[in-house]
Design an enzyme around this catalytic site. Structure first.
Site, mmCIF file in Angstrom:
data_model
loop_
_atom_site.group_PDB
_atom_site.id
_atom_site.type_symbol
_atom_site.label_atom_id
_atom_site.label_comp_id
_atom_site.label_asym_id
_atom_site.label_seq_id
_atom_site.Cartn_x
_atom_site.Cartn_y
_atom_site.Cartn_z
ATOM 1 N N LYS A 39 0.811 -1.227 0.000
ATOM 2 C CA LYS A 39 0.000 0.000 0.000
ATOM 3 C C LYS A 39 0.842 1.273 0.000
ATOM 4 C CE LYS A 39 -4.420 -1.693 1.507
ATOM 5 N NZ LYS A 39 -5.406 -1.865 2.572
ATOM 6 N N ARG A 86 -3.782 -9.596 5.324
ATOM 7 C CA ARG A 86 -4.213 -9.648 3.915
ATOM 8 C C ARG A 86 -3.011 -9.275 3.052
ATOM 9 N NH1 ARG A 86 -6.406 -6.517 -0.037
ATOM 10 N NH2 ARG A 86 -8.168 -7.381 -1.183
HETATM 11 N N1 HH2 Z 1 -7.552 -3.461 1.054
HETATM 12 C C1 HH2 Z 1 -7.899 -3.516 -0.246
HETATM 13 C C2 HH2 Z 1 -9.071 -4.181 -0.650
HETATM 14 N N2 HH2 Z 1 -9.844 -4.821 0.240
HETATM 15 N N3 HH2 Z 1 -10.277 -5.490 2.457
HETATM 16 C C3 HH2 Z 1 -9.945 -5.481 3.756
HETATM 17 N N4 HH2 Z 1 -10.707 -6.133 4.652
HETATM 18 N N5 HH2 Z 1 -8.836 -4.815 4.210
HETATM 19 C C4 HH2 Z 1 -7.999 -4.137 3.364
HETATM 20 O O1 HH2 Z 1 -7.019 -3.535 3.841
HETATM 21 C C5 HH2 Z 1 -8.326 -4.122 1.971
HETATM 22 C C6 HH2 Z 1 -9.495 -4.821 1.550
HETATM 23 C C7 HH2 Z 1 -7.035 -2.826 -1.264
HETATM 24 O O2 HH2 Z 1 -6.064 -3.706 -1.785
HETATM 25 P P1 HH2 Z 1 -6.210 -4.495 -3.194
HETATM 26 O O3 HH2 Z 1 -7.379 -5.412 -3.172
HETATM 27 O O4 HH2 Z 1 -4.931 -5.142 -3.522
HETATM 28 O O5 HH2 Z 1 -6.380 -3.358 -4.264
HETATM 29 P P2 HH2 Z 1 -7.617 -2.833 -5.109
HETATM 30 O O6 HH2 Z 1 -8.597 -2.255 -4.155
HETATM 31 O O7 HH2 Z 1 -7.004 -1.804 -6.018
HETATM 32 O O8 HH2 Z 1 -8.201 -4.005 -5.863
#
Ligand code: HH2
Length: 261
Positions: free
Chosen positions: A206, A240
């Site tokens: 992040k 995660r």
């Molecule tokens: N972060 C992201 C998405 N979902 N869910 C939870 N519970 N906690 C988190 O910190 C979290 C989440 C963002 O990361 P990512 O899925 O890799 O990216 P994107 O939102 O661009 O798909």
């Protein structure tokens, strides 16, 4: 919790797993690498992301969950969605957890669905929505405000019939927070753990890792591992992560040194 984004635009793995076959192969890889659960999502929630309509989210995810039904679950699955119809497709295919970044505020049908199906639920804190959440977020006491928010959302979920022992809570690192807010929340995890539910923490690759190291998204592994271990040391129960193998190794060594298992 290994991350699988079936999106064209996720900030770190966007575009790599849009094809259902490659998404299924990635689930198997995440299982082999030692994750306990794989979080499958089809809507990027990175800062500035525009909402994905229901039809498009279903168009991306339904074929992936069809493959899961056909071939079996490579490992326990979580679905990263705030929309009840998407969660329903995933639960039908055997997913066990609904990970809702809106904590039940995005779709009034979500909490009742989770309750009815007896699924687990992750409630995450987010200030505003992804389009605008990083526009100068402000808090008085960020830890107290996130704690109170999560306590209120937990109450709401219980009122909808979700069983308390099925709920996980997440401070939402990077969701409407500055670097200082994120660091305060990681330091303040014990205050959130006092709510009595296991904590999920997502720091992997992040912006806060980029801000602290000066590294681009694809080059944040070391920083992500350090943040994951620090989160677990302060009480996170679930990490995660995109880099599953490395995170599992880091946690194995860390917990052995701690005298854990
Ligand atoms: N972060 C992201 C998405 N979902 N869910 C939870 N519970 N906690 C988190 O910190 C979290 C989440 C963002 O990361 P990512 O899925 O890799 O990216 P994107 O939102 O661009 O798909």
């Amino acid at each position: 919790m290994g991350v699988l984004n079936v999106t064209p635009d996720s900030f770190s793995d966007g575009g790599r797993f849009l094809d259902p076959e490659s998404a299924y192969a990635r689930m198997r890889e995440i299982a082999r690498q030692g994750a306990a659960i794989c979080d499958v999502g089809a809507e990027s929630t990175r800062p500035g992301a525009v909402p994905v309509p229901l039809e498009e989210e279903l168009r991306r995810l339904a074929p992936v969950f069809s493959l899961v039904r056909e071939r079996g679950l490579p490992l326990p699955l979580s679905v990263d969605t705030s929309k009840a119809p998407v969660a329903a497709v995933a639960l039908e295919a055997g997913a066990v957890l609904v990970n809702d970044v809106t904590a039940g505020r995005g779709d009034p049908a979500l909490l009742p669905l989770v309750a009815e199906r007896g699924a687990a639920l992750c409630l995450m804190h987010m200030r505003g929505d992804p389009r605008t959440m990083q526009d100068d977020p402000r808090y008085g006491d960020v830890v107290a405000e996130v704690r109170d928010f999560l306590a209120a959302r937990l109450e709401e979920a219980l009122a909808a019939g979700v069983r308390e022992e099925r709920v996980l809570l997440d401070p939402g690192i990077g969701f409407g927070k500055t670097l200082e807010h994120n660091l305060a929340l990681l330091a303040g995890l014990p205050a959130l753990a006092a709510l009595g539910r296991p904590l999920v923490v997502g720091v992997s690759r992040k912006g806060m890792i980029g801000a602290l190291t000066g590294r681009a998204t694809g080059d944040r592994l070391a920083g992500s591992l350090a943040a994951a271990l620090a989160a677990v040391a302060r009480g996170a129960a679930v990490v995660r992560a995109h880099d599953v193998r490395e995170t599992v190794d880091a946690l194995a060594v860390w917990s052995a040194v701690q005298g854990g298992t």
